[in-house]
Scaffold this motif. Structure first.
Motif, PDB file in Angstrom:
ATOM      1  N   LYS A  93       0.846  -1.195   0.000  1.00  0.00           N
ATOM      2  CA  LYS A  93       0.000   0.000   0.000  1.00  0.00           C
ATOM      3  C   LYS A  93       0.878   1.240   0.000  1.00  0.00           C
ATOM      4  CE  LYS A  93      -2.622   1.264   3.626  1.00  0.00           C
ATOM      5  NZ  LYS A  93      -3.819   1.343   4.494  1.00  0.00           N
ATOM      6  N   LEU A  94       0.598   2.135  -0.933  1.00  0.00           N
ATOM      7  CA  LEU A  94       1.307   3.401  -1.014  1.00  0.00           C
ATOM      8  C   LEU A  94       0.266   4.515  -0.947  1.00  0.00           C
ATOM      9  CD1 LEU A  94       2.693   1.322  -3.434  1.00  0.00           C
ATOM     10  CD2 LEU A  94       4.502   2.897  -2.809  1.00  0.00           C
ATOM     11  N   ILE A  95       0.589   5.585  -0.234  1.00  0.00           N
ATOM     12  CA  ILE A  95      -0.369   6.677  -0.039  1.00  0.00           C
ATOM     13  C   ILE A  95       0.188   7.951  -0.659  1.00  0.00           C
ATOM     14  CG2 ILE A  95      -1.644   8.052   1.649  1.00  0.00           C
ATOM     15  CD1 ILE A  95      -1.487   5.709   3.580  1.00  0.00           C
ATOM     16  N   LEU A  96      -0.666   8.591  -1.451  1.00  0.00           N
ATOM     17  CA  LEU A  96      -0.325   9.856  -2.097  1.00  0.00           C
ATOM     18  C   LEU A  96      -1.201  10.955  -1.491  1.00  0.00           C
ATOM     19  CD1 LEU A  96      -0.363   8.513  -5.760  1.00  0.00           C
ATOM     20  CD2 LEU A  96       1.643   8.803  -4.277  1.00  0.00           C
ATOM     21  N   TYR A  97      -0.612  12.127  -1.260  1.00  0.00           N
ATOM     22  CA  TYR A  97      -1.342  13.222  -0.608  1.00  0.00           C
ATOM     23  C   TYR A  97      -1.543  14.390  -1.568  1.00  0.00           C
ATOM     24  CZ  TYR A  97      -0.339  10.558   3.567  1.00  0.00           C
ATOM     25  OH  TYR A  97      -0.269   9.551   4.500  1.00  0.00           O
ATOM     26  N   PHE A  98      -2.613  15.176  -1.303  1.00  0.00           N
ATOM     27  CA  PHE A  98      -3.029  16.239  -2.217  1.00  0.00           C
ATOM     28  C   PHE A  98      -3.125  17.584  -1.510  1.00  0.00           C
ATOM     29  CE2 PHE A  98      -4.253  12.363  -4.156  1.00  0.00           C
ATOM     30  CZ  PHE A  98      -4.269  12.599  -5.515  1.00  0.00           C
ATOM     31  N   ARG A  99      -3.002  18.631  -2.307  1.00  0.00           N
ATOM     32  CA  ARG A  99      -3.217  19.982  -1.793  1.00  0.00           C
ATOM     33  C   ARG A  99      -4.714  20.158  -1.485  1.00  0.00           C
ATOM     34  NH1 ARG A  99       1.339  22.866  -2.273  1.00  0.00           N
ATOM     35  NH2 ARG A  99       2.819  22.367  -3.942  1.00  0.00           N
ATOM     36  N   THR A 100      -5.005  21.083  -0.571  1.00  0.00           N
ATOM     37  CA  THR A 100      -6.391  21.323  -0.132  1.00  0.00           C
ATOM     38  C   THR A 100      -7.315  21.644  -1.298  1.00  0.00           C
ATOM     39  OG1 THR A 100      -5.504  22.270   1.901  1.00  0.00           O
ATOM     40  CG2 THR A 100      -7.814  22.687   1.455  1.00  0.00           C
ATOM     41  N   ASN A 101      -8.439  20.947  -1.322  1.00  0.00           N
ATOM     42  CA  ASN A 101      -9.523  21.200  -2.287  1.00  0.00           C
ATOM     43  C   ASN A 101      -9.100  21.107  -3.744  1.00  0.00           C
ATOM     44  OD1 ASN A 101     -11.430  21.617  -0.248  1.00  0.00           O
ATOM     45  ND2 ASN A 101     -10.847  23.774  -0.055  1.00  0.00           N
ATOM     46  N   THR A 102      -8.062  20.308  -4.027  1.00  0.00           N
ATOM     47  CA  THR A 102      -7.596  20.173  -5.411  1.00  0.00           C
ATOM     48  C   THR A 102      -7.303  18.707  -5.734  1.00  0.00           C
ATOM     49  OG1 THR A 102      -5.202  20.278  -5.011  1.00  0.00           O
ATOM     50  CG2 THR A 102      -6.372  22.391  -5.151  1.00  0.00           C
ATOM     51  N   THR A 103      -7.026  18.478  -6.993  1.00  0.00           N
ATOM     52  CA  THR A 103      -6.547  17.162  -7.432  1.00  0.00           C
ATOM     53  C   THR A 103      -5.041  17.220  -7.701  1.00  0.00           C
ATOM     54  OG1 THR A 103      -7.094  17.692  -9.728  1.00  0.00           O
ATOM     55  CG2 THR A 103      -8.767  16.523  -8.449  1.00  0.00           C
ATOM     56  N   GLU A 104      -4.375  18.201  -7.106  1.00  0.00           N
ATOM     57  CA  GLU A 104      -2.931  18.379  -7.303  1.00  0.00           C
ATOM     58  C   GLU A 104      -2.156  17.673  -6.194  1.00  0.00           C
ATOM     59  OE1 GLU A 104       0.441  21.924  -7.426  1.00  0.00           O
ATOM     60  OE2 GLU A 104      -1.692  22.461  -7.339  1.00  0.00           O
ATOM     61  N   LEU A 105      -1.310  16.742  -6.609  1.00  0.00           N
ATOM     62  CA  LEU A 105      -0.463  16.032  -5.652  1.00  0.00           C
ATOM     63  C   LEU A 105       0.551  16.977  -5.033  1.00  0.00           C
ATOM     64  CD1 LEU A 105       0.213  12.863  -7.809  1.00  0.00           C
ATOM     65  CD2 LEU A 105      -0.857  12.834  -5.554  1.00  0.00           C
ATOM     66  N   ILE A 106       0.868  16.770  -3.749  1.00  0.00           N
ATOM     67  CA  ILE A 106       1.970  17.523  -3.169  1.00  0.00           C
ATOM     68  C   ILE A 106       3.268  17.010  -3.817  1.00  0.00           C
ATOM     69  CG2 ILE A 106       0.705  17.904  -1.006  1.00  0.00           C
ATOM     70  CD1 ILE A 106       2.602  15.829   0.297  1.00  0.00           C
ATOM     71  N   PRO A 107       4.336  17.802  -3.844  1.00  0.00           N
ATOM     72  CA  PRO A 107       5.553  17.402  -4.575  1.00  0.00           C
ATOM     73  C   PRO A 107       6.105  16.034  -4.194  1.00  0.00           C
ATOM     74  CG  PRO A 107       5.681  19.720  -3.979  1.00  0.00           C
ATOM     75  CD  PRO A 107       4.440  19.177  -3.317  1.00  0.00           C
ATOM     76  N   LYS A 108       6.162  15.711  -2.912  1.00  0.00           N
ATOM     77  CA  LYS A 108       6.717  14.410  -2.518  1.00  0.00           C
ATOM     78  C   LYS A 108       5.887  13.268  -3.082  1.00  0.00           C
ATOM     79  CE  LYS A 108       7.976  11.420   1.325  1.00  0.00           C
ATOM     80  NZ  LYS A 108       7.532  10.269   0.569  1.00  0.00           N
ATOM     81  N   SER A 109       4.573  13.426  -3.048  1.00  0.00           N
ATOM     82  CA  SER A 109       3.700  12.372  -3.561  1.00  0.00           C
ATOM     83  C   SER A 109       3.819  12.245  -5.076  1.00  0.00           C
ATOM     84  CB  SER A 109       2.257  12.638  -3.153  1.00  0.00           C
ATOM     85  OG  SER A 109       2.096  12.406  -1.765  1.00  0.00           O
ATOM     86  N   ARG A 110       4.034  13.364  -5.752  1.00  0.00           N
ATOM     87  CA  ARG A 110       4.236  13.283  -7.209  1.00  0.00           C
ATOM     88  C   ARG A 110       5.455  12.411  -7.495  1.00  0.00           C
ATOM     89  NH1 ARG A 110       2.006  14.148 -11.467  1.00  0.00           N
ATOM     90  NH2 ARG A 110       2.156  15.699 -13.047  1.00  0.00           N
ATOM     91  N   ALA A 111       6.499  12.579  -6.697  1.00  0.00           N
ATOM     92  CA  ALA A 111       7.708  11.757  -6.864  1.00  0.00           C
ATOM     93  C   ALA A 111       7.444  10.293  -6.514  1.00  0.00           C
ATOM     94  CB  ALA A 111       8.832  12.315  -5.999  1.00  0.00           C
ATOM     95  N   ASP A 112       6.481  10.038  -5.636  1.00  0.00           N
ATOM     96  CA  ASP A 112       6.182   8.663  -5.224  1.00  0.00           C
ATOM     97  C   ASP A 112       5.497   7.842  -6.310  1.00  0.00           C
ATOM     98  OD1 ASP A 112       7.367   8.922  -2.758  1.00  0.00           O
ATOM     99  OD2 ASP A 112       5.502   9.393  -1.698  1.00  0.00           O
ATOM    100  N   ILE A 113       5.046   8.478  -7.370  1.00  0.00           N
ATOM    101  CA  ILE A 113       4.466   7.726  -8.495  1.00  0.00           C
ATOM    102  C   ILE A 113       5.492   6.717  -9.011  1.00  0.00           C
ATOM    103  CG2 ILE A 113       3.660   7.903 -10.890  1.00  0.00           C
ATOM    104  CD1 ILE A 113       1.540   8.788  -8.917  1.00  0.00           C
ATOM    105  N   ASP A 114       6.771   7.105  -9.011  1.00  0.00           N
ATOM    106  CA  ASP A 114       7.831   6.181  -9.456  1.00  0.00           C
ATOM    107  C   ASP A 114       7.900   4.948  -8.561  1.00  0.00           C
ATOM    108  OD1 ASP A 114       8.526   7.763 -11.599  1.00  0.00           O
ATOM    109  OD2 ASP A 114      10.181   8.762 -10.565  1.00  0.00           O
ATOM    110  N   SER A 115       7.666   5.119  -7.257  1.00  0.00           N
ATOM    111  CA  SER A 115       7.668   3.972  -6.344  1.00  0.00           C
ATOM    112  C   SER A 115       6.525   3.016  -6.662  1.00  0.00           C
ATOM    113  CB  SER A 115       7.540   4.441  -4.890  1.00  0.00           C
ATOM    114  OG  SER A 115       8.640   5.241  -4.531  1.00  0.00           O
ATOM    115  N   ILE A 116       5.367   3.574  -7.009  1.00  0.00           N
ATOM    116  CA  ILE A 116       4.227   2.740  -7.375  1.00  0.00           C
ATOM    117  C   ILE A 116       4.542   1.960  -8.653  1.00  0.00           C
ATOM    118  CG2 ILE A 116       1.813   2.762  -8.135  1.00  0.00           C
ATOM    119  CD1 ILE A 116       1.475   5.264  -6.310  1.00  0.00           C
ATOM    120  N   LEU A 117       5.108   2.643  -9.632  1.00  0.00           N
ATOM    121  CA  LEU A 117       5.463   1.979 -10.893  1.00  0.00           C
ATOM    122  C   LEU A 117       6.489   0.875 -10.661  1.00  0.00           C
ATOM    123  CD1 LEU A 117       5.659   5.178 -13.117  1.00  0.00           C
ATOM    124  CD2 LEU A 117       3.908   3.379 -13.264  1.00  0.00           C
TER     125      LEU A 117
END
Length: 199
Positions: A93-117
């Motif tokens: 299980k990997l968790i990605l976090y978002f900015r308030t009231n948006t569908t925009e990933l916080i920078p660290k979570s954007r980088a975590d997409i590589d971990s999921i892949l």
């Protein structure tokens, strides 16, 4: 011989091969340490297994199961290595976090997409669950839509990187199932998330 299982657990019903009529049942905890119970019942009697590595043997459908003993780790490894080798690894299980009231990933979570892949590739994934959540601010309708949109964003990011869409299952929970329980109206950043479970 019947085997009944109560609660969730990872259990092997390990049957000796060859001409032997003996059957061995060993109870093992699941990979995160949870242990359930198993009851072996024949017309000759029954035996409850409720300890890790608890073991009983049965020589036939009318014979009583033997008293429970504890199988050694060495015995399990030596006798059932082949069976245990085919047990799939636990889901990641990997968790990605978002900015308030948006569908925009916080920078660290954007980088975590590589971990999921990497996890998908390393495991040869057969199923990937993507679940969206929000914090408890705003209306239920707004949060239901936002949670779904967040999950869909992650789904789209994975398919853009070549992940087979047939492996992906998208769901959303709005402000339900909070990671950090809060009262209504609390903007807890750890609840603004998408959970990706790779199996």
């Amino acid at each position: 011989m019947k085997c009944f299982v109560s609660t969730l657990l990872w259990m092997f019903i390990l049957l000796a091969t060859g001409c032997s009529s003996h059957h061995t049942v060993i109870l093992l905890p699941d990979l995160d340490g949870h242990l359930g119970k198993a009851e072996v019942i024949t017309t000759g009697g029954n035996q409850l297994l409720d300890k890790a590595q608890g073991m009983t043997t049965v020589s036939g459908p009318s014979s009583a199961p033997s008293p429970a003993t504890v199988a050694s780790t060495e015995f399990i490894a030596a006798t059932f290595a082949e069976v245990m080798a085919i047990e799939p690894p636990p889901a990641e299980k990997l968790i990605l976090y978002f900015r308030t009231n948006t569908t925009e990933l916080i920078p660290k979570s954007r980088a975590d997409i590589d971990s999921i892949l990497s996890s998908i590739k390393r495991r040869g994934a057969i199923s990937i669950s993507i679940s969206g959540y929000t914090d408890s601010t705003g209306s239920s309708k707004l949060n239901d839509d936002l949670a779904h949109d967040r999950a869909q964003v992650v789904c789209d990011l994975l398919t853009q990187q070549g992940v087979d869409a047939k492996l992906l299952n998208v769901s959303s929970h709005g402000k339900g199932n909070q990671l950090v329980p809060t009262a209504d109206g609390v903007a807890e950043p750890r609840n603004r998330r998408v959970e990706v479970i790779v199996r």
